[in-house]
Design a protein around this motif. Structure first.
Motif, PDB file in Angstrom:
ATOM      1  N   THR A   1      35.715  36.628  40.248  1.00 39.61           N
ATOM      2  CA  THR A   1      35.174  37.474  39.193  1.00 39.61           C
ATOM      3  C   THR A   1      34.239  36.646  38.323  1.00 39.61           C
ATOM      4  OG1 THR A   1      37.160  38.835  39.202  1.00 39.61           O
ATOM      5  CG2 THR A   1      35.735  39.001  37.270  1.00 39.61           C
ATOM      6  N   TYR A   2      32.993  37.071  38.274  1.00 40.40           N
ATOM      7  CA  TYR A   2      31.963  36.381  37.506  1.00 40.40           C
ATOM      8  C   TYR A   2      32.033  36.824  36.050  1.00 40.40           C
ATOM      9  CZ  TYR A   2      27.368  34.871  35.942  1.00 40.40           C
ATOM     10  OH  TYR A   2      26.348  34.283  35.242  1.00 40.40           O
ATOM     11  N   ALA A   3      31.930  35.873  35.144  1.00 41.24           N
ATOM     12  CA  ALA A   3      31.921  36.167  33.703  1.00 41.24           C
ATOM     13  C   ALA A   3      30.552  35.804  33.140  1.00 41.24           C
ATOM     14  CB  ALA A   3      33.016  35.384  32.999  1.00 41.24           C
ATOM     15  N   PRO A   4      29.731  36.793  32.766  1.00 36.24           N
ATOM     16  CA  PRO A   4      28.400  36.502  32.233  1.00 36.24           C
ATOM     17  C   PRO A   4      28.472  35.708  30.925  1.00 36.24           C
ATOM     18  CG  PRO A   4      28.631  38.844  32.711  1.00 36.24           C
ATOM     19  CD  PRO A   4      29.975  38.229  32.866  1.00 36.24           C
ATOM     20  N   MET A   5      27.511  34.808  30.739  1.00 33.01           N
ATOM     21  CA  MET A   5      27.452  34.027  29.500  1.00 33.01           C
ATOM     22  C   MET A   5      26.900  34.848  28.348  1.00 33.01           C
ATOM     23  SD  MET A   5      26.146  30.194  30.578  1.00 33.01           S
ATOM     24  CE  MET A   5      24.506  30.733  30.939  1.00 33.01           C
ATOM     25  N   PHE A   6      25.982  35.763  28.640  1.00 32.07           N
ATOM     26  CA  PHE A   6      25.277  36.470  27.580  1.00 32.07           C
ATOM     27  C   PHE A   6      25.594  37.961  27.523  1.00 32.07           C
ATOM     28  CE2 PHE A   6      22.508  32.901  28.917  1.00 32.07           C
ATOM     29  CZ  PHE A   6      22.675  32.121  27.788  1.00 32.07           C
ATOM     30  N   GLY A   7      26.689  38.365  28.123  1.00 26.82           N
ATOM     31  CA  GLY A   7      27.149  39.753  28.028  1.00 26.82           C
ATOM     32  C   GLY A   7      26.097  40.771  28.407  1.00 26.82           C
ATOM     33  N   GLY A   8      25.850  41.715  27.523  1.00 29.83           N
ATOM     34  CA  GLY A   8      24.926  42.815  27.793  1.00 29.83           C
ATOM     35  C   GLY A   8      23.477  42.483  27.561  1.00 29.83           C
ATOM     36  N   MET A   9      23.154  41.229  27.314  1.00 27.42           N
ATOM     37  CA  MET A   9      21.763  40.860  27.016  1.00 27.42           C
ATOM     38  C   MET A   9      20.924  40.610  28.268  1.00 27.42           C
ATOM     39  SD  MET A   9      22.447  38.279  23.838  1.00 27.42           S
ATOM     40  CE  MET A   9      20.727  37.853  23.690  1.00 27.42           C
ATOM     41  N   THR A  10      21.552  40.543  29.436  1.00 28.89           N
ATOM     42  CA  THR A  10      20.809  40.240  30.655  1.00 28.89           C
ATOM     43  C   THR A  10      21.076  41.290  31.727  1.00 28.89           C
ATOM     44  OG1 THR A  10      22.602  38.883  31.555  1.00 28.89           O
ATOM     45  CG2 THR A  10      20.959  37.747  30.199  1.00 28.89           C
ATOM     46  N   VAL A  11      20.261  41.256  32.776  1.00 28.41           N
ATOM     47  CA  VAL A  11      20.410  42.215  33.869  1.00 28.41           C
ATOM     48  C   VAL A  11      21.628  41.909  34.735  1.00 28.41           C
ATOM     49  CG1 VAL A  11      17.962  42.783  33.970  1.00 28.41           C
ATOM     50  CG2 VAL A  11      18.841  40.920  35.359  1.00 28.41           C
ATOM     51  N   VAL A  12      22.184  40.723  34.626  1.00 29.40           N
ATOM     52  CA  VAL A  12      23.346  40.354  35.434  1.00 29.40           C
ATOM     53  C   VAL A  12      24.546  41.230  35.090  1.00 29.40           C
ATOM     54  CG1 VAL A  12      24.987  38.484  35.913  1.00 29.40           C
ATOM     55  CG2 VAL A  12      22.559  38.010  35.867  1.00 29.40           C
ATOM     56  N   GLY A  13      24.602  41.756  33.882  1.00 30.60           N
ATOM     57  CA  GLY A  13      25.680  42.660  33.506  1.00 30.60           C
ATOM     58  C   GLY A  13      25.714  43.914  34.359  1.00 30.60           C
ATOM     59  N   ARG A  14      24.604  44.244  35.002  1.00 31.25           N
ATOM     60  CA  ARG A  14      24.532  45.423  35.866  1.00 31.25           C
ATOM     61  C   ARG A  14      24.868  45.107  37.325  1.00 31.25           C
ATOM     62  NH1 ARG A  14      20.714  45.669  32.069  1.00 31.25           N
ATOM     63  NH2 ARG A  14      20.546  47.526  30.792  1.00 31.25           N
ATOM     64  N   LEU A  15      24.990  43.826  37.644  1.00 31.09           N
ATOM     65  CA  LEU A  15      25.351  43.426  39.004  1.00 31.09           C
ATOM     66  C   LEU A  15      26.872  43.460  39.165  1.00 31.09           C
ATOM     67  CD1 LEU A  15      22.967  40.349  39.427  1.00 31.09           C
ATOM     68  CD2 LEU A  15      22.651  42.658  40.331  1.00 31.09           C
ATOM     69  N   PRO A  16      27.372  43.528  40.401  1.00 30.25           N
ATOM     70  CA  PRO A  16      28.829  43.516  40.602  1.00 30.25           C
ATOM     71  C   PRO A  16      29.437  42.229  40.056  1.00 30.25           C
ATOM     72  CG  PRO A  16      27.673  44.021  42.653  1.00 30.25           C
ATOM     73  CD  PRO A  16      26.641  43.643  41.654  1.00 30.25           C
ATOM     74  N   GLN A  17      30.455  42.353  39.237  1.00 32.17           N
ATOM     75  CA  GLN A  17      31.088  41.183  38.638  1.00 32.17           C
ATOM     76  C   GLN A  17      32.125  40.564  39.563  1.00 32.17           C
ATOM     77  OE1 GLN A  17      29.766  40.058  35.547  1.00 32.17           O
ATOM     78  NE2 GLN A  17      28.356  41.632  36.282  1.00 32.17           N
ATOM     79  N   THR A  18      32.718  41.367  40.430  1.00 32.90           N
ATOM     80  CA  THR A  18      33.689  40.851  41.386  1.00 32.90           C
ATOM     81  C   THR A  18      32.987  40.610  42.714  1.00 32.90           C
ATOM     82  OG1 THR A  18      35.483  42.021  40.305  1.00 32.90           O
ATOM     83  CG2 THR A  18      35.879  41.268  42.546  1.00 32.90           C
ATOM     84  N   MET A  19      32.983  39.343  43.126  1.00 30.34           N
ATOM     85  CA  MET A  19      32.355  38.963  44.388  1.00 30.34           C
ATOM     86  C   MET A  19      33.448  38.797  45.432  1.00 30.34           C
ATOM     87  SD  MET A  19      29.851  35.977  43.055  1.00 30.34           S
ATOM     88  CE  MET A  19      28.903  36.172  41.562  1.00 30.34           C
ATOM     89  N   THR A  20      33.281  39.442  46.560  1.00 29.93           N
ATOM     90  CA  THR A  20      34.229  39.277  47.657  1.00 29.93           C
ATOM     91  C   THR A  20      33.486  38.694  48.854  1.00 29.93           C
ATOM     92  OG1 THR A  20      33.864  41.555  48.374  1.00 29.93           O
ATOM     93  CG2 THR A  20      35.721  41.166  46.917  1.00 29.93           C
ATOM     94  N   HIS A  21      34.127  37.762  49.525  1.00 30.21           N
ATOM     95  CA  HIS A  21      33.535  37.105  50.683  1.00 30.21           C
ATOM     96  C   HIS A  21      34.572  37.045  51.798  1.00 30.21           C
ATOM     97  CE1 HIS A  21      29.949  35.840  48.488  1.00 30.21           C
ATOM     98  NE2 HIS A  21      30.760  35.626  47.478  1.00 30.21           N
ATOM     99  N   THR A  22      34.099  37.081  53.026  1.00 29.28           N
ATOM    100  CA  THR A  22      34.977  36.997  54.185  1.00 29.28           C
ATOM    101  C   THR A  22      34.400  35.992  55.171  1.00 29.28           C
ATOM    102  OG1 THR A  22      35.602  39.312  53.914  1.00 29.28           O
ATOM    103  CG2 THR A  22      36.056  38.318  56.045  1.00 29.28           C
ATOM    104  N   ALA A  23      35.262  35.136  55.684  1.00 33.17           N
ATOM    105  CA  ALA A  23      34.858  34.171  56.709  1.00 33.17           C
ATOM    106  C   ALA A  23      35.757  34.345  57.926  1.00 33.17           C
ATOM    107  CB  ALA A  23      34.953  32.740  56.177  1.00 33.17           C
ATOM    108  N   TRP A  24      35.174  34.227  59.087  1.00 34.37           N
ATOM    109  CA  TRP A  24      35.897  34.349  60.340  1.00 34.37           C
ATOM    110  C   TRP A  24      35.882  33.002  61.035  1.00 34.37           C
ATOM    111  CZ3 TRP A  24      37.056  39.345  62.732  1.00 34.37           C
ATOM    112  CH2 TRP A  24      36.765  40.427  61.910  1.00 34.37           C
ATOM    113  N   MET A  25      36.997  32.617  61.608  1.00 37.70           N
ATOM    114  CA  MET A  25      37.068  31.365  62.354  1.00 37.70           C
ATOM    115  C   MET A  25      37.688  31.650  63.719  1.00 37.70           C
ATOM    116  SD  MET A  25      36.352  28.229  62.675  1.00 37.70           S
ATOM    117  CE  MET A  25      35.642  27.980  61.073  1.00 37.70           C
ATOM    118  N   ARG A  26      36.947  31.282  64.760  1.00 40.49           N
ATOM    119  CA  ARG A  26      37.470  31.441  66.111  1.00 40.49           C
ATOM    120  C   ARG A  26      38.517  30.374  66.351  1.00 40.49           C
ATOM    121  NH1 ARG A  26      33.989  31.700  71.700  1.00 40.49           N
ATOM    122  NH2 ARG A  26      35.815  31.723  73.052  1.00 40.49           N
TER     123      ARG A  26
END
Length: 155
Positions: free
Chosen positions: A128-153
């Motif tokens: 979960t990403y925590a913006p430094m500047f809250g609602g002052m930047t466009v990042v507040g409109r991006l998804p705050q929770t980043m999910t990633h998946t890796a596969w290993m054979r």
């Protein structure tokens, strides 16, 4: 002059916040891939499935997952999972059997009888990403929770 200074300041805040967001996303991807690679280097492929036959699997995955600058802020989204997959006609991996059951003899379940099923370990993480500047930047409109998946054979 004040108006130009204010616009420049807001632009500078956006650039720094977007750069930080991108860096944290890259670190989350790296941590997820490192966790999947740790499973392969820790567990002997002669004794798969690793989720049931490798005692040090979870510790190795946790250590690798927390090895980036994100530290303990990134976590496993779901338990580690292993299953047998085959390539289907479109070239995508298709689930054919769980790792708990005996491996299938071929990939006829996905109409590819000439191929042999392969065991993959799946690592899914969440950050979960925590913006430094809250609602002052466009990042507040991006998804705050980043999910990633890796596969290993594994085999």
């Amino acid at each position: 002059m004040s108006l130009v200074g204010a616009i420049f300041c807001v632009a500078l805040l956006n650039v720094s916040e977007i750069a930080r967001y991108g860096f944290d996303s890259m670190q989350a991807t790296t941590a997820t891939q490192a966790a999947a690679e740790a499973a392969l280097t820790t567990c002997d492929v002669a004794h798969v499935p690793a989720t049931t036959n490798c005692a040090g699997l979870n510790n190795a995955v946790d250590a690798a997952l927390h090895s980036t600058s994100l530290g303990t802020q990134i976590a496993l989204k779901a338990p580690l999972s292993e299953a047998y997959y085959c390539l289907d006609n479109s070239g995508a991996l298709a689930l054919v059997s769980s790792a708990a059951s005996a491996p299938p003899a071929d990939c006829s379940a996905v109409t590819n009888a000439t191929s042999v099923p392969t065991l993959y370990l799946v690592v899914s993480t969440s950050f979960t990403y925590a913006p430094m500047f809250g609602g002052m930047t466009v990042v507040g409109r991006l998804p705050q929770t980043m999910t990633h998946t890796a596969w290993m054979r594994m085999k």
